[in-house]
Structures are given as C-alpha cells and as structure tokens.
Scaffold this active site. Sequence first.
Site, short mmCIF file in Angstrom:
data_model
loop_
_atom_site.label_atom_id
_atom_site.label_comp_id
_atom_site.label_asym_id
_atom_site.label_seq_id
_atom_site.Cartn_x
_atom_site.Cartn_y
_atom_site.Cartn_z
N ASP A 160 0.71 -1.66 0.21
CA ASP A 160 0.04 0.22 0.03
C ASP A 160 1.13 0.94 0.56
OD1 ASP A 160 -3.61 0.10 0.87
OD2 ASP A 160 -2.46 2.16 1.01
N THR A 198 -12.89 -1.47 -9.61
CA THR A 198 -14.38 -1.95 -10.21
C THR A 198 -13.80 -0.65 -10.85
OG1 THR A 198 -15.84 -2.77 -8.43
CG2 THR A 198 -16.31 -1.46 -10.65
N LEU A 203 -17.88 -9.10 -2.77
CA LEU A 203 -17.62 -9.10 -1.47
C LEU A 203 -18.47 -7.60 -0.62
CD1 LEU A 203 -15.47 -7.02 0.25
CD2 LEU A 203 -14.08 -8.84 -0.73
N ASN A 242 -23.86 -3.85 -9.75
CA ASN A 242 -24.70 -3.20 -8.94
C ASN A 242 -25.32 -3.23 -9.04
OD1 ASN A 242 -22.61 -4.15 -6.66
ND2 ASN A 242 -21.19 -2.11 -6.98
N LEU A 266 -34.66 -6.45 -0.80
CA LEU A 266 -36.55 -5.77 -0.89
C LEU A 266 -36.30 -4.64 0.29
CD1 LEU A 266 -38.25 -8.54 -1.83
CD2 LEU A 266 -37.43 -6.32 -2.75
N GLY A 313 -26.16 4.06 -0.29
CA GLY A 313 -24.97 4.51 -0.45
C GLY A 313 -23.53 3.66 -0.74
N CYS A 353 -19.40 1.41 -3.02
CA CYS A 353 -19.81 1.62 -4.63
C CYS A 353 -21.41 1.62 -4.92
CB CYS A 353 -19.51 -0.41 -4.22
SG CYS A 353 -18.24 -1.16 -3.47
N1 LIG Z 1 -15.03 -2.10 -0.69
C1 LIG Z 1 -15.98 -2.45 -1.07
O1 LIG Z 1 -16.95 -3.29 -0.39
C2 LIG Z 1 -16.12 -2.93 -2.69
C3 LIG Z 1 -16.56 -4.20 -2.83
C4 LIG Z 1 -15.70 -4.72 -4.19
C5 LIG Z 1 -14.97 -4.19 -4.80
N2 LIG Z 1 -14.84 -2.65 -4.50
C6 LIG Z 1 -13.85 -2.21 -5.78
O2 LIG Z 1 -12.34 -2.32 -5.25
C7 LIG Z 1 -11.66 -1.23 -4.98
C8 LIG Z 1 -10.86 -0.71 -4.26
O3 LIG Z 1 -12.05 -0.64 -2.67
P1 LIG Z 1 -11.32 -0.76 -1.79
O4 LIG Z 1 -13.23 -0.44 -0.89
O5 LIG Z 1 -10.92 -1.42 -0.80
O6 LIG Z 1 -11.24 0.33 -1.26
P2 LIG Z 1 -10.25 1.09 -0.08
O7 LIG Z 1 -9.83 2.39 -0.39
O8 LIG Z 1 -10.47 0.58 1.12
O9 LIG Z 1 -8.32 0.67 -0.23
C9 LIG Z 1 -7.92 1.08 -1.40
C10 LIG Z 1 -6.67 1.07 -0.60
O10 LIG Z 1 -5.50 0.65 -1.64
C11 LIG Z 1 -4.27 1.93 -1.41
N3 LIG Z 1 -4.10 2.87 -2.88
C12 LIG Z 1 -4.22 3.85 -3.21
N4 LIG Z 1 -2.86 3.92 -4.53
C13 LIG Z 1 -3.02 2.83 -4.27
C14 LIG Z 1 -1.41 3.03 -4.89
N5 LIG Z 1 -0.96 3.45 -6.22
N6 LIG Z 1 -0.45 1.71 -5.11
C15 LIG Z 1 -0.51 1.64 -3.71
N7 LIG Z 1 -1.93 0.89 -2.94
C16 LIG Z 1 -2.28 2.20 -3.26
C17 LIG Z 1 -5.21 3.49 -0.40
O11 LIG Z 1 -4.65 3.40 0.34
C18 LIG Z 1 -6.53 2.47 -0.09
O12 LIG Z 1 -5.59 1.60 1.28
C19 LIG Z 1 -12.51 -0.35 -5.87
O13 LIG Z 1 -12.55 -0.60 -7.35
C20 LIG Z 1 -13.86 -0.67 -5.45
O14 LIG Z 1 -15.16 -0.19 -6.06
C21 LIG Z 1 -15.43 -2.79 -3.36
#
Ligand SMILES: NC(=O)c1ccc[n+]([C@@H]2O[C@H](COP(=O)([O-])OP(=O)(O)OC[C@H]3O[C@@H](n4cnc5c(N)ncnc54)[C@H](O)[C@@H]3O)[C@@H](O)[C@H]2O)c1
Length: 436
Positions: free
Chosen positions: A33, A131, A158, A213, A255, A262, A265
């Site tokens: 990260d 996504t 998830l 979604n 439902l 909100g 996602c």
């Molecule tokens: N949160 C959910 O429930 C969920 C479910 C399915 C899909 N997604 C998708 O997954 C993706 C991530 O979502 P999330 O909720 O885990 O986000 P998040 O913000 O919780 O985590 C993303 C992480 O990436 C890190 N990051 C950013 N730029 C970076 C880089 N250049 N190098 C290394 N790390 C970097 C950030 O510091 C952060 O810790 C999004 O596209 C989201 O739409 C999220």
Amino acid sequence: MFVRRIAVIGTGYVGLTTGACLASLGHDVVCADVDEQKIAKLRRGEVPILEPGLAELVTEGMAAGRLKFVVGARNAIAPQGDSDDPIEVVFLCVPTPMGEGGAADLAAVEAVAHEVRDLLPRGCVVVNKSTVPVGTAARTKQLLGRRDVAVVSNPEFLREGSAVHDFLNPDRIVVGCDQQDAAERVAALYSRLGAPTLLTDAASSEMVKYAANCFLAMKLSYVNAMAELCERLGADVHEVTEGMGYDRRIGQAFLKPGPGWGGSCLPKDTHALMQISEAAGFDFALLTASLETNERQSGRMVDKVRAAVGGSLANKRIGLLGLTFKAGTDDLRDSPALTVAAALRAEGAELSAYDPGCSGEVPGMTDGITVADEVTAIAKDADAIVVLTEWPEFRALDWPALAKVAANRTVVDTRNLLDPDVLRRAGFSWVGVGCR
Ligand SMILES: NC(=O)c1ccc[n+]([C@@H]2O[C@H](COP(=O)([O-])OP(=O)(O)OC[C@H]3O[C@@H](n4cnc5c(N)ncnc54)[C@H](O)[C@@H]3O)[C@@H](O)[C@H]2O)c1
C-alpha cells in the site's frame, strides 16, 4: 493445489481481504500500500478496518510466513530475499472513485501499472480486482507495454461487514481475459472454494460488476418508490415486499426500504455506468430513474424528521442512531446517513450521533455532528431520534430509559428497524418508511 506467489496492491477493504484469504488458502502473499501508517499497523498485526474474521486471518497468515506487508507496489514485486521465487500473479485492488462527470477515476490503476511495468517477472499475470470500466484490461495491457504479461479482469463481489465470509464463500467467481491460459491460472487460485466459475472475455467480465451493482441499486430504488406509494395508499411495504420476496424469481434480498442507498460502491458504480452508457450513445433511462429516486428518498427522510419536530428543523436537537452506510462496517464513504445528516444540518438542526462502528468525529465526514460514545448522550434533550443505520443492537436499547431523557418522544426510523410496539409502550411516537 499449486501454491502461487501473489502480490496484492492496495490493502483496503478488498485488498486486505483478498491478501489474507488467499494466504489462508495456502498461497504466498505480499500486500502493498502507499499508506505507510497502514502498513506499519498491519506489520504490528493491527487490522485498520472493522471486518469480522479478518484480524484472525491476518495473524494466522503472518505467523505462517505466508502473508507480508510492504510499502509501495514496487517493493511487492521486487524479490523480498534471495530465496524468494518471483511473483506470479499481481492483484490490483486500488480505489477507482467517482471522477469528473461521474466516470471512474483510474488514476491509481494507471499509477500502479507505470510503477510495476518494468519490474514484473516474465510471464506473470496482472489481475484487476478494482471495479473498472469496460476496456480497462486492454488499456492496462497497453500501459504495461509487456507482451509477456497477461491482464485479467476478476471483479470482486464481497460485501463490507462480511468480506471474509463472502470472499471464501462466493456466489460465483468471474474471470475474464482474452488469453484462456491466463484466465485459467487465475481461476485456479480459487479452486478450493468450489464456487461456480465463469470464464469469459475481459470486457464481459468488467461489465458483470457494473451490471450486478446497478441492478441492486435499481432494486433498492424500486422498493423505496414502492414504499412511498404504500404510504400514499395505506398499504404496508413490509407486507408487500414479503409477499413479493417469496417469489423465487425476485427473492427477499435487497427488498427493504431505507434512507436511500449509498456506500463506497453503489453510488460511484451507478454514476460510472451512466457515464459509460452516455459515451456509448445509450440512454439508460432505468438507471437515471434509479438515481433520481435515490436522491428523492433522502429528501423524503428529511421531510419526515421535519414533520416530526413540528415543521421546522431550525435549532432542533436531533439524535442520530447510525452514521455508517450499513451495519457491521466502519465505512462512512457515501453513507446515506451522512446525506440525511447534512440536509438536516443545512436546515439548522443540531446533530449528535451514536454509531457502534464509529468511535469519534472523522474530519471531512462527520463535520458538524457531535459523535458520542454512548447512546444516552444523543437522546438527552433530543427533539427527535432518527435511526439511519440498521445496527441490530439499536433494537435492544433501553427505550423506556431513553424516553426519560428525551425532550420529545419521537423516533423516525428510516430503516424500519425497531419494533413500533416496543417504542410505543416506552412512550415514543414511531414513524417508519412505507407503513403507518
Ligand atoms: N469496498 C467494497 O465493498 C468493494 C467491493 C467490491 C469491489 N470494490 C472495488 O475494489 C476497489 C478497492 O476498493 P476498497 O473499498 O478496497 O478501497 P480502499 O480505499 O479501502 O482501499 C484501497 C487501498 O489502495 C491504496 N492505494 C491507492 N493507491 C495506491 C497505489 N498507487 N499503490 C498502492 N496502494 C494504493 C490505498 O491507500 C488504500 O489503502 C475499488 O475499485 C472498489 O470499487 C470494493
């Protein structure tokens, strides 16, 4: 099973869950990260997010030597020690927030592609779990500029609050790539899960995530619209949705009416699909209507609170139960609770809030809201108590005790969470959604 050496870039809700779960399946995982503090905490075994079972998996993975944490994507790809075999699979789990005009902002995906392109071992596979719009796998492949590296789409489904469970018990695995062998290598990582697996092309795989979604968002908007109609006609939306949900073609999930949908996602993904549709010259009227219904829904909740306190919110003390976008998480991103709170505040209400997942004020999120660490503080002298998140523990509150400290015994329950009879016996008036 083949043990693979895997790098996971982005250690948030999706990345940390992916890394910890893949390690629990026996793979060798290094998570990276850009957030140094986050990595420092994880190295100490502290999990920075609220997700049941995640801390245990992180501890186990670290103790077994199968899960490591590093700062920066490049350090995850570069060999960790002389004995380390090269990384075979790189998961991108970085944010893709709403950008200009509603489009998904791919800056983080692109930044990682630039950072790692010259470091990727020969023949490794880059997997996009973030996504991303249709065409991103192809674009990432172009950015990497590596003929020997395949880019695979593997969207994640998830849910926050049950992320570990959902990852390990998925309804399906979707893997898309225009190179069959790369798709099969990624699908094999999950083979122990025994889930139905769809191997498809990259564009279809990328579209599955938005299609799913946005369908869920539309389902919720449909229910919220139905709730409004029920209110006008004297029907009870509980009874109506129960009657609908027994139909296996519809199902009971998603439902329940609420204050609007909100979270991190659904809003960004619906806006992104709108933008994708517009760019393709397609008028996705169903989606436009779902977004409009959602905006209307939060406004309707404000109307209910205003009416409950006598017609004006100016200087009214409102106690909020819940701030997170749903129960079981600490995530405040795009929470409908915060949308309603902001609108109440804009009309002059004084807000205090209690949320089991949120232990204090969060700059930029809870501005103008006093976050209390126990519930009596928000009920004291309140002109109304408003339930905004469906935390089950709110049902078990000592409502007679809260009635003693509230200035006005009114509860607006935007989640239809509470038992109206319990509330009424405690002396409260109860206002729900879609019912009398
Ligand atoms: N949160 C959910 O429930 C969920 C479910 C399915 C899909 N997604 C998708 O997954 C993706 C991530 O979502 P999330 O909720 O885990 O986000 P998040 O913000 O919780 O985590 C993303 C992480 O990436 C890190 N990051 C950013 N730029 C970076 C880089 N250049 N190098 C290394 N790390 C970097 C950030 O510091 C952060 O810790 C999004 O596209 C989201 O739409 C999220």
